[in-house]
Structures are given as structure tokens and as C-alpha cells.
Scaffold this active site. Structure first.
Site, short mmCIF file in Angstrom:
data_model
loop_
_atom_site.label_atom_id
_atom_site.label_comp_id
_atom_site.label_asym_id
_atom_site.label_seq_id
_atom_site.Cartn_x
_atom_site.Cartn_y
_atom_site.Cartn_z
CG HIS A 100 -0.43 0.76 1.97
ND1 HIS A 100 0.39 1.84 2.32
CD2 HIS A 100 -0.07 -0.13 2.48
CE1 HIS A 100 1.43 1.43 2.59
NE2 HIS A 100 1.33 -0.01 2.74
CG ASP A 164 0.19 -4.44 -9.73
OD1 ASP A 164 -0.30 -5.48 -10.24
OD2 ASP A 164 0.05 -3.45 -10.47
CD GLU A 275 -0.71 -5.83 -13.67
OE1 GLU A 275 0.05 -4.69 -13.47
OE2 GLU A 275 -1.28 -6.28 -12.47
C1 LIG Z 1 1.97 0.45 -3.69
C2 LIG Z 1 0.61 0.10 -3.76
C3 LIG Z 1 0.03 -0.73 -4.86
C4 LIG Z 1 -1.22 -1.15 -5.02
N1 LIG Z 1 -1.48 -2.19 -5.74
C5 LIG Z 1 -2.82 -2.46 -5.99
C6 LIG Z 1 -3.14 -3.32 -6.91
O1 LIG Z 1 -2.45 -3.88 -7.77
N2 LIG Z 1 -4.54 -3.79 -7.13
C7 LIG Z 1 -5.42 -3.32 -6.24
O2 LIG Z 1 -6.47 -3.74 -6.10
N3 LIG Z 1 -5.07 -2.38 -5.37
C8 LIG Z 1 -3.93 -1.98 -5.20
N4 LIG Z 1 -3.26 -1.03 -4.16
C9 LIG Z 1 -4.52 -0.41 -3.52
C10 LIG Z 1 -5.09 -1.32 -2.34
O3 LIG Z 1 -5.99 -2.13 -2.62
C11 LIG Z 1 -5.44 -0.02 -1.30
O4 LIG Z 1 -4.85 0.61 -0.80
C12 LIG Z 1 -6.65 -0.88 -0.33
O5 LIG Z 1 -6.87 0.31 0.31
C13 LIG Z 1 -5.94 -1.54 0.79
O6 LIG Z 1 -5.15 -1.21 1.74
P1 LIG Z 1 -5.11 -1.61 3.15
O7 LIG Z 1 -5.20 -3.02 3.16
O8 LIG Z 1 -4.09 -0.77 3.73
O9 LIG Z 1 -6.55 -0.95 3.50
P2 LIG Z 1 -6.90 0.44 4.01
O10 LIG Z 1 -6.46 1.36 3.33
O11 LIG Z 1 -6.49 0.55 5.57
O12 LIG Z 1 -8.26 0.50 4.04
C14 LIG Z 1 -8.97 0.60 3.00
C15 LIG Z 1 -10.57 0.87 3.18
O13 LIG Z 1 -11.16 -0.53 3.45
C16 LIG Z 1 -11.60 -0.33 4.84
N5 LIG Z 1 -11.09 -1.51 5.54
C17 LIG Z 1 -9.96 -2.01 5.96
N6 LIG Z 1 -10.14 -3.25 6.61
C18 LIG Z 1 -11.10 -3.64 6.36
C19 LIG Z 1 -11.92 -4.93 6.77
N7 LIG Z 1 -10.94 -5.80 7.33
N8 LIG Z 1 -13.23 -4.64 6.69
C20 LIG Z 1 -13.89 -3.91 6.05
N9 LIG Z 1 -13.35 -2.73 5.53
C21 LIG Z 1 -12.00 -2.40 5.73
C22 LIG Z 1 -11.05 1.09 5.43
O14 LIG Z 1 -11.97 1.45 6.26
C23 LIG Z 1 -11.04 1.88 4.36
O15 LIG Z 1 -12.28 2.40 3.96
C24 LIG Z 1 -2.09 -0.53 -4.19
C25 LIG Z 1 -1.89 0.29 -2.80
C26 LIG Z 1 -0.36 0.52 -2.80
C27 LIG Z 1 -0.10 1.35 -1.84
#
Ligand SMILES: Cc1cc2nc3c(=O)[nH]c(=O)nc-3n(C[C@H](O)[C@H](O)[C@H](O)COP(=O)(O)OP(=O)(O)OC[C@H]3O[C@@H](n4cnc5c(N)ncnc54)[C@H](O)[C@@H]3O)c2cc1C
Ligand SMILES: *[C@@H]1O[C@H](CO)[C@@H](O)[C@H](O)[C@H]1NC(C)=O
Ligand SMILES: *[C@@H]1O[C@H](CO)[C@@H](O)[C@H](O)[C@H]1NC(C)=O
Ligand SMILES: *[C@@H]1O[C@H](CO)[C@@H](O)[C@H](O)[C@H]1NC(C)=O
Length: 532
Positions: A100, A164, A275
């Protein structure tokens, strides 16, 4: 050379040449040839899998990995990393939660993407363990916050701080910070972690906490995946409320809006969640369908409000007050008293009653609507900034009344303040250097031809304004195209970031999509998608 070892190397080198030159193996020591075979068998190279790991929620950059790794345990991830280091030219390794990220942060161009959800697959509940006595939950880094919520609620407990959106992973948000409306009181999610298991870029599995391997603990939290893969986090819990008074208060004056937000985050007894949103004029005036919060009639009233004042925007404070079934009348009185202290436009307070889960999962409901309208899998050139309180009005004037004047954003603009003393400076996350700063999220979607380029230009203009006016914005979920940009981003913390990298990922193989440290490794350059 023992026969077994020779056979393994044949298999391994054969594998390597078929998946596309990850590099010739150096004749160093790989602990166990069987381990290598086992690792190779968990790397999938079929196009259907690599294609899915080639993009992310942002749909802005695209880059294929050579393979997708399906670990069944943290030890598998450690073995994969050691296997990479064993190559003469190591390959990059990117843990992917739900992908994401919005600018390719979870991609591994030419390397291996670790499909983190594989860790929890087929495992019936052993990746979320609640300790009632300890008031914490031990949770796998691959777990979705949505699942953590339901597992802890079974015991009447809950984490304190929420993003969120809940369909993102624990490891993914803890690699950033994890922000939302409870941060003003409890700090970001990274301030609520007591212990981690991390697999470092040297292939070591390390348990760390404030008292044990603390440099890795503070490094991995908010570490953008640069120092290790988080495979377990111990997150503090509190007693869960049953219900929520969910409130939106409308303002036409940005100064009153921020003054009330700042009052609310300094007020210990007020809302449990604070917020805010900015609705630019034309989003309202083009009469959108009812949102999940407002009815069509309420939207019509808000539109009139916007037109009547000639203001460029309507601002909402979004607040939530938690309560339990037994205290329904008390909460009404408490809410009424609180609203009396605030300066929203008279008659423009909207109160909903929701269950705790309905409230926390509100964006999940929005997701369903967007998916069915085909508006979810579109490019998301999101820009999140932390803006110091002393300059928030310069920022608002320059961006909302300037850069975005007359635009009709599809998506959301968030704006809410936080208290810096709830952040831990031992971590490498960066915030403005003031007691209070605002999170401003320009969370817009590109839905028509030309949108992406225009939105990117507007983002550049907002960043340019921050620089030219010396506002001191810091990016959250940061993206910088050059190492110089990253040095400026980290500022005084840069030396610490570089030292942690040299210790925990000296070959720079982890999370290459962040683009902080050039990997001296086999990789390809991600392509930027320009056509929309
Ligand atoms: C609709 C929506 C709403 C959101 N709202 C918020 C919000 O309110 N507040 C907020 O803080 N963020 C929010 N986000 C952002 C979110 O925190 C980021 O998308 C974040 O990247 C987490 O997504 P993911 O778990 O899919 O991680 P990924 O996108 O898969 O990974 C993100 C990064 O972290 C690394 N990573 C993943 N897993 C690990 C792990 N276990 N250990 C170490 N590194 C790792 C990856 O290599 C990459 O660099 C939102 C995103 C979306 C799509
Ligand atoms: C949960 O507990 C089980 C049994 O003790 C253990 O095997 C597992 O690793 C734990 N999970 C986490 C994420 O700590
Ligand atoms: C400290 O970390 C080491 C290395 O991971 C681990 O073996 C040990 O159990 C930890 N000690 C405590 C008290 O957590
Ligand atoms: C608000 O929207 C109306 C109608 O689209 C437009 O005429 C007006 O210029 C807009 N005002 C601002 C300040 O953007």
C-alpha cells in the site's frame, strides 16, 4: 567439494541463470546447502506472481522483481538474506506487506520481494497472541491491523493508536510511524511498541527493545525498512470502548478551525480522537453523492455554507469520544459541554453514534464503495507533509488558496495537529522542530487522462512553496529522488541513519524501493508510468 554441496550449487546456479542473472555465487560459506535448496524452492518466478509484486497502491512506479519469496517462518527470511549475501553480487530484498505504499517503496527491481502475508498463511491464530496480564499483543509483522483489532477485542482490549485505514500491515506502518487521530495523546504507533523481532540485512534474527539491542529497536521503528524486516511486534493495549460518538464540526474560518483543533489536542478530557479535513469549494459545489458520514441533505447545507461565505473552503474537525453502553447519558452531557467551548459555525455540528469497530473501520467501508465504482485501483500521487504550527497558515494560504485554488480534487485533504512530545527522538522518523505540528495529507486520485501529471505538478508546487517560504515541511511516507534530498530530510539524524545502515544492512539490500541508499547490487531501474 562434497557431492551434496556441488549438487546444491548446480541447482542454485541453474536457478539463478533461469531467473535472470542475480549474480554468480561467490565461493563463501553458506551454512547449509539444504537450506539453500529450501530457500530456492520458496522463490516463485511465475509472471503472474512477479507482476503482482511489480506495482503498489500508488500505481506511479512499476518495476518487476526477479522472484517472489514465500516464507513460512522468520528463519526463512533470515536464510534468504544470507543466501543473497552469499552471492558475489547480492540481490535486493523487499518485504511487502499489502503493497500500500504509493511510490514503489515495497518494490524490489530485479531483486526478490518477500510476500510477508505468507508468514501467517495456514497458521491458525499463532501470529497474534494477546497477554491480558501484560496488556500487550505479540503480533506478526505481516498481520493486518484489522485482524489485530478483532483478535484483541475478543479479550476486551485494543491497541491505542490507529491509522485511518486498517487493511495495512503492522510491519508496514511501524516502518513509517503509523499516524491517526489518537496520536496527539498517545504518539504514533511506533511510540506504542515494547519489543520487536527483526531479521537484519546481515541475516541475523534479533529480539530488541528499549533495554536490549536498543539501537536496532529505535532504528527499525520508523526505519523505512532500511535496517531489518520486522517479524514480530509487541504492542501495548488498553481496555476497549464499546461505542463512539463520532462528530464533525464545520468551519469556514481556517484560524478558528486550527485554534479549536489545538485546544482539543491540549485538552486531556475532550475527544479521544482528533483529525480534520479541508473540503475545497468545488468538491462540495459539484454535489457529490452522500458520503459515508454526511447525508445528501447535509451535503447540500454544507455547499450552501461554502457558497454563502465566498470562502475557498470548508474545514471540518473530526472528533470521537469513546464510551460504554452504561455511560450513554454521561457522554452526551460531556459532548455537549465540549461543543460549547468550540467555535464551529452554529448549527453545523454533526453527531453520529457508531460501534468502536464501525468507527475504526470507516475507510474500509469507503474502500468497498470506491472498488465497486472502479475508483480504487487508480494512480494515487499522495503527498503527506508535517507542517510546523507556526507556519500552518502560510501553508494553508499558499496551498489551499493558491496552488489548489479552483481545482476539484478527487480524494481527501486531511489536516490535523499533533503534539511532538509524544514522539521519540531516538527513532529516525523526522518531524518539524516545534511542540505542535500538523499532518497535512493531499490524498488525491488520478481518475482521468492528464490528472496524474497535473496532480504531480501541484505536489511539486506545494513542496516548492514549503522550500521557498522556508516553512520547514517534512514529508511523511517520504519520497526523495536523490540522496541529497534524503540527507536534507533526515537533517541532523542523517549520520545516525548512515551508521545504522552500515551496521545492520551494510550491502544495502533491504527495501531498495525507498531509494535512500544506492544498492551495490544487481537491480534494474524502476520505470515511471507517465501515461494514465
Ligand atoms: C487507504 C490508505 C489509508 C492510509 N492511511 C494511513 C494513516 O491514516 N496513517 C498512516 O500512518 N498511514 C496510512 N496509510 C499509509 C500506510 O501506512 C502505508 O501504505 C504503509 O506503506 C503500510 O502499507 P503496507 O502494510 O501495505 O506496507 P508496504 O507498502 O507493503 O511496505 C511499506 C514499506 O515498508 C517496508 N516493509 C513492509 N513490511 C515490513 C516489515 N515487516 N518490516 C520492515 N519493513 C517492512 C516495505 O519494504 C516498504 O518499504 C494509508 C494507506 C492507504 C492505502
Ligand atoms: C504466539 O504463541 C505461539 C505459542 O507460544 C508461538 O509459537 C508464536 O510464535 C507466537 N506468535 C507471536 C507472533 O509471537
Ligand atoms: C536480548 O536480545 C538477544 C538477541 O536477540 C536475545 O537472545 C535475548 O533473549 C534478549 N534478552 C531479553 C531479556 O529480551
Ligand atoms: C468556488 O466554486 C465556484 C463554482 O464552481 C466558483 O465560481 C468559484 O470561483 C470558486 N471559488 C473559489 C474561491 O475557488
Amino acid at each position: 567439494m562434497p557431492i551434496a554441496r556441488f549438487a546444491t550449487l548446480l541447482v542454485v546456479t541453474g536457478f539463478l541463470s533461469t531467473v535472470g542473472h542475480l549474480g554468480a555465487p561467490a565461493f563463501g560459506a553458506l551454512d547449509d546447502d539444504l537450506v539453500a535448496l529450501d530457500i530456492v524452492s520458496k522463490i516463485h518466478t511465475d509472471r503472474s506472481l512477479t507482476a503482482r509484486a511489480s506495482s503498489d497502491f500508488g500505481h506511479i512506479v512499476e518495476a518487476a522483481p526477479n522472484g517472489v519469496f514465500h516464507p513460512v517462518s522468520p528463519a526463512d527470511i533470515a536464510a534468504l538474506i544470507r543466501f543473497s549475501l552469499y552471492q558475489q553480487t547480492p540481490f535486493t530484498v523487499a518485504p511487502r506487506g499489502k503493497g500500500h505504499s504509493s511510490r514503489g517503496q515495497a518494490l524490489a527491481p530485479g531483486g526478490i520481494v518477500v510476500d510477508m502475508p505468507s508468514l501467517g498463511r495456514g497458521d491458525h491464530g499463532h501470529r497474534v497472541n494477546v497477554s491480558i496480564d501484560g496488556m500487550y499483543v505479540d503480533v506478526g509483522g505481516e498481520q493486518l491491523w484489522f485482524d489485530v483489532l478483532h483478535a484483541t477485542l475478543k479479550h476486551g482490549l485494543t491497541p491505542r493508536v490507529w491509522t485511518d485505514y486498517l487493511r495495512i500491515t503492522v510491519g508496514g506502518t511501524l516502518s513509517n510511524a503509523g499516524i491517526g487521530g489518537q496520536v496527539f495523546r498517545h504518539g504514533p504507533q511506533i511510540s506504542n511498541v515494547r519489543e520487536l523481532d527483526v531479521v537484519t540485512g546481515t541475516g541475523d534474527m534479533i529480539t530488541c527493545s528499549p533495554g536490549n539491542n536498543s539501537d536496532l529497536f529505535y532504528g527499525a521503528l520508523g526505519g523505512l525498512g532500511q535496517f531489518g524486516v520486522i517479524t514480530r511486534a509487541r504492542v501495548g493495549l488498553e481496555r476497549a470502548p464499546k461505542r463512539v460518538k463520532w462528530v464533525r464540526l464545520a468551519y469556514t474560518d481556517v484560524h478558528q478551525f486550527t485554534a479549536d483543533q489545538e485546544l482539543l489536542i491540549s485538552n486531556g478530557a475532550g475527544f479521544d480522537y482528533v483529525e480534520g479535513q479541508v473540503q475545497l469549494n468545488r468538491t462540495l459545489t459539484e454535489g457529490r453523492r452522500s458520503s459515508s458520514f454526511f447525508s445528501a441533505a447535509e451535503l447540500a447545507r454544507l455547499t450552501e455554507l461554502a457558497l454563502g461565505t465566498g470562502s475557498s473552503a470548508v474545514y471540518y474537525i473530526e472528533g470521537a469520544m469513546y464510551y460504554d453502553d452504561g455511560s450513554a447519558s454521561t457522554v452526551d452531557r460531556k459532548l455537549e459541554a465540549l461543543l460549547e467551548e468550540l467555535s464551529f459555525v452554529p448549527g453545523f455540528a454533526f453527531v453520529r453514534d457508531a460501534s468502536y469497530v464501525q468507527f475504526l473501520d470507516r475507510v474500509g467501508q469507503e474502500e468497498q464503495k470506491l472498488r465497486s465504482a472502479g475508483a480504487w485501483d487508480v494512480p494515487h500521487p499522495w503527498l503527506n507533509l508535517f507542517v510546523p504550527r507556526s507556519r500552518i497558515h502560510d501553508f494553508a494560504a499558499g496551498v489551499f488558496d493558491g496552488v489548489l485554488r479552483g481545482t476539484r480534487p478527487v480524494g481527501l485533504i486531511l489536516m490535523y495537529p499533533m503534539n511532538r512530545d509524544r514522539w521519540d527522538d531516538r527513532m529516525t522518523t523526522v518531524t518539524p522542530d516545534e511542540d505542535v505540528f500538523y499532518a497535512v495529507g493531499l490524498l488525491r486520485s488520478a481518475v482521468a487522462a492528464g490528472d496524474l501529471e497535473r496532480l504531480e505538478r501541484e505536489n511539486e508546487a506545494a513542496l516548492g512553496l514549503c522550500d521557498r517560504a522556508g516553512i520547514g515541511c517534512k514529508q511523511y511516507l517520504p519520497h526523495h529522488a536523490s540522496q541529497e534530498g534524503w540527507r536534507r530530510h533526515f537533517g541532523a539524524k542523517w549520520d545516525r541513519v548512515a551508521a545504522l545502515k552500515a551496521t545492520y544492512d551494510p550491502r544495502a539490500i533491504l527495501s531498495p524501493g525507498q531509494g535512500i541508499f544506492p544498492a551495490a547490487v544487481a537491480s534494474t531501474t524502476p520505470a515511471t508510468i507517465t501515461a494514465s
